[in-house]
Design an enzyme around this catalytic site. Sequence first.
Site, PDB file in Angstrom:
ATOM      1  CG  HIS A  62      -0.401   0.048   2.516  1.00 21.40           C
ATOM      2  ND1 HIS A  62       0.618  -0.973   3.075  1.00 21.40           N
ATOM      3  CD2 HIS A  62      -0.413   0.562   3.573  1.00 21.40           C
ATOM      4  CE1 HIS A  62       0.860  -0.590   4.256  1.00 21.40           C
ATOM      5  NE2 HIS A  62       0.235   0.737   4.640  1.00 21.40           N
ATOM      6  CG  HIS A  64      -0.024   4.460   4.924  1.00 19.51           C
ATOM      7  ND1 HIS A  64      -0.594   3.574   5.530  1.00 19.51           N
ATOM      8  CD2 HIS A  64      -0.659   5.340   4.672  1.00 19.51           C
ATOM      9  CE1 HIS A  64      -1.808   4.158   5.899  1.00 19.51           C
ATOM     10  NE2 HIS A  64      -2.013   5.207   5.173  1.00 19.51           N
ATOM     11  CG  ASP A  66       5.136   2.830   6.897  1.00 16.36           C
ATOM     12  OD1 ASP A  66       4.248   2.916   6.108  1.00 16.36           O
ATOM     13  OD2 ASP A  66       4.762   2.162   8.054  1.00 16.36           O
ATOM     14  CG  HIS A  67       4.539  -0.368   3.820  1.00 19.49           C
ATOM     15  ND1 HIS A  67       4.473  -1.668   4.170  1.00 19.49           N
ATOM     16  CD2 HIS A  67       4.083   0.218   4.952  1.00 19.49           C
ATOM     17  CE1 HIS A  67       3.891  -1.842   5.475  1.00 19.49           C
ATOM     18  NE2 HIS A  67       3.651  -0.629   6.043  1.00 19.49           N
ATOM     19  CG  HIS A 142      -4.056  -0.105   6.315  1.00 20.67           C
ATOM     20  ND1 HIS A 142      -3.793   0.111   7.731  1.00 20.67           N
ATOM     21  CD2 HIS A 142      -2.956   0.660   5.988  1.00 20.67           C
ATOM     22  CE1 HIS A 142      -2.964   0.588   8.193  1.00 20.67           C
ATOM     23  NE2 HIS A 142      -2.090   1.014   7.008  1.00 20.67           N
ATOM     24  CG  ASP A 212       0.646  -1.732   7.447  1.00 24.66           C
ATOM     25  OD1 ASP A 212       1.590  -2.233   7.378  1.00 24.66           O
ATOM     26  OD2 ASP A 212       0.952  -0.378   7.717  1.00 24.66           O
ATOM     27  CG  HIS A 270       4.060  -2.736  10.554  1.00 21.92           C
ATOM     28  ND1 HIS A 270       3.008  -1.823  11.003  1.00 21.92           N
ATOM     29  CD2 HIS A 270       4.160  -1.962   9.072  1.00 21.92           C
ATOM     30  CE1 HIS A 270       2.969  -0.828  10.496  1.00 21.92           C
ATOM     31  NE2 HIS A 270       3.778  -0.768   9.306  1.00 21.92           N
TER      32      HIS A 270
END
Length: 303
Positions: A62, A64, A66-67, A142, A212, A270
């Site tokens: 996804h 976000h 941090d990914h 999510h 997530d 995570h």
Amino acid sequence: MKFEVLILGTNAALPHNNKITSAQVLNADEYLYLLDCGEGTQMKLEKFKVRKNKIKAIFISHLHGDHFFGLPGLLTSFGHHHRKDPLHIFGPVGITRYVQVVLDTCQAFLGYDVRIVETDTATSQIIYTDQKIQVSTIPLKHRIPTNGYLIRQVERPYNLDGEKIKKYNLSIEQIRQIKDGKDIYLSEGNRLRWQDMTLTPVKQKAYAYCTDTVYDETIVALINGVDLLYHETTYLDDMSKEAQERMHSTISDAAKIAVLAGAGKLLTGHYSGRYLTTDDFLHAGKKLFEPTLLSYEGLVIPI
Ligand SMILES: [Zn+2]
């Protein structure tokens, strides 16, 4: 046949203490794939001596940061390393625009093809197949469109029936064809079916990458019986209210999914930056699901 995961990053939200956010390398018989690409992924690929040009595809869960904030640097580095093979990138809607804007802005010349496919995060679909693996999406719940990935080894009978190979006095080339699942034709015109020349295939392994997501039993049917389940565990159980609100999972949420799915093992990760150690995740996970594992950078897990 090698089928294993190397953990590059385990932090939720942001890199700190020299640890990075989500990124894993799946190795299927030396075909490499990247699962998420948090900021700093390149440094960890270096650190753990991953042969970057062997990465065939990148699967982003996804959008976000941090990914996937490690993606642009990695793409241009592939160019610096004279990559020629095409690179497949999968991720939810928006990934194409993101990559294009970044590459256009820096006027990057890559020198290889980037083939981006945007995933439908609402339904499970087979999105990628090659000689080693088949990948399908796992819709997740999510805050923004998200999907996990189910990666199965391609069913391939690679154990030859030695008696029969001897009987027909096959050449190396003919043996290779049988291994590739192709029938062969003898000079007299007789066809040998590859199925008749091989032993019953060993069970094909499967890995589910689920991050997530909030606790969601609807994924159980899709990941039923996987050998290894990676399920995000952002929080310990005392934060279950916050997990719900922020659409993340607790350790017990993940362990429950592992139990329901009959997974072989549960790999946690995570982890929220509020936790200084991850020991409590292990204890809490094992209470519900004994084969619970912690993830940490550099860990290699055979699936
Ligand atoms: Zn997220």
